[in-house]
Write an enzyme that holds these catalytic residues in place. Structure first.
Site, short mmCIF file in Angstrom:
data_model
loop_
_atom_site.label_atom_id
_atom_site.label_comp_id
_atom_site.label_asym_id
_atom_site.label_seq_id
_atom_site.Cartn_x
_atom_site.Cartn_y
_atom_site.Cartn_z
N MET A 1 117.78 4.40 -32.36
CA MET A 1 117.71 3.46 -31.26
C MET A 1 117.42 2.06 -31.79
O MET A 1 117.26 1.85 -32.99
CB MET A 1 116.65 3.89 -30.26
CG MET A 1 116.99 5.16 -29.50
SD MET A 1 115.80 5.49 -28.19
CE MET A 1 116.42 7.07 -27.61
N CYS A 2 117.30 1.12 -30.88
CA CYS A 2 117.16 -0.30 -31.25
C CYS A 2 115.71 -0.63 -31.61
O CYS A 2 114.82 0.20 -31.56
CB CYS A 2 117.62 -1.17 -30.08
SG CYS A 2 119.28 -0.78 -29.49
#
Length: 263
Positions: A1-2
């Site tokens: 994920m970011c």
């Protein structure tokens, strides 16, 4: 994920130290290489930079590391694409206008089957679940308040809206309107508050350290929120799943009790 990075201060402060470590996670010390962005509030104005190149290789990111832009509220993001192609329009943070001021939003997570009905004032430009979530939040804030509400009122409203989106998947986010910084945790978010007596800090992702006491006054306060701690020798506080905190003038507060009861 970011990866997310936010800063909130009681006096304009540059984010070059924290961003230097953060940018390395965009393709060098981590695999988040699908674009990045950062936004700085300056009064009622906003400096907004995005690039679809990896942050660790981006000439624009190198400019930010060398250019000490001073701001009281900063939101930055490094992207690992889950929905939407690698393209400039899909780079966070996203910006919208509401009540005559800028709002900035960045998200870490993956929302499934989130297709809210959006009216004409708030529509996504790109194809990410994150921008759809931001547009829906802006729309619901507009529907809930006739004008710019107080930070406390906004915190209450966000405390009601965030769980409705979080049903669709991880919803870590940062949001700012220049007055405050809101942080919502679903999986991983940490924060640290730097204040007098300021100490020495060493980055985790880069061979760089700083003695904050040399460039600060006893009244300065700086809060930093990030997906994973940036330094190895500061006491980072891990947020809990479902927790919403608002940071004003470099200090954080929990979601008010009456809002927690309504969630």
């Amino acid at each position: 994920m970011c990866q997310l990075l936010g800063m909130n201060c009681n006096t304009p402060t540059d984010v070059t130290f924290s961003f230097t470590g953060f940018a390395q996670r965009g393709g060098r010390t981590d695999h988040h290489a699908d674009g990045w962005g950062i936004a700085f509030f300056e009064g009622r104005g906003l400096r907004h930079f995005v690039d679809h190149q990896p942050a660790s290789q981006s000439p624009v990111a190198q400019l930010i590391q060398r250019y000490p832009i001073r701001s009281r509220n900063v939101v930055a993001h490094i992207r690992k694409a889950t929905q939407g192609e690698v393209a400039l329009e899909n780079c966070h943070p996203f910006v919208r206008e509401l009540w005559g001021r800028y709002w900035v939003f960045a998200h870490n997570g993956d929302l499934k089957d989130f297709e809210p009905r959006l009216h004409a004032n708030f529509r996504p430009v790109g194809s990410t679940d994150s921008e759809r979530a931001f547009c829906w939040i802006m729309q619901e804030l507009w529907k809930s308040h006739a004008g710019v509400p107080s930070v406390a009122e906004l915190t209450l409203t966000l405390g009601e809206l965030a769980p409705r989106i979080a049903r669709h998947g991880p919803f870590n986010f940062l949001l700012s309107n220049g007055d405050a910084l809101w942080a919502h945790c679903a999986t991983n978010l940490f924060h640290v508050e730097r204040r007098h007596p300021f100490a020495h800090a060493q980055l985790k992702d880069e061979d760089l350290s700083v003695d904050f006491s040399r460039n600060t006054s006893p009244d300065d306060r700086v809060a930093v929120v990030v997906t994973s701690p940036l330094t190895v020798n500061e006491e980072w506080v891990q947020m809990q799943p479902g927790e919403l905190r608002v940071f004003v003038d470099g200090a954080g507060a929990d979601l008010p009790a009456q809002a927690r009861r309504s969630v």
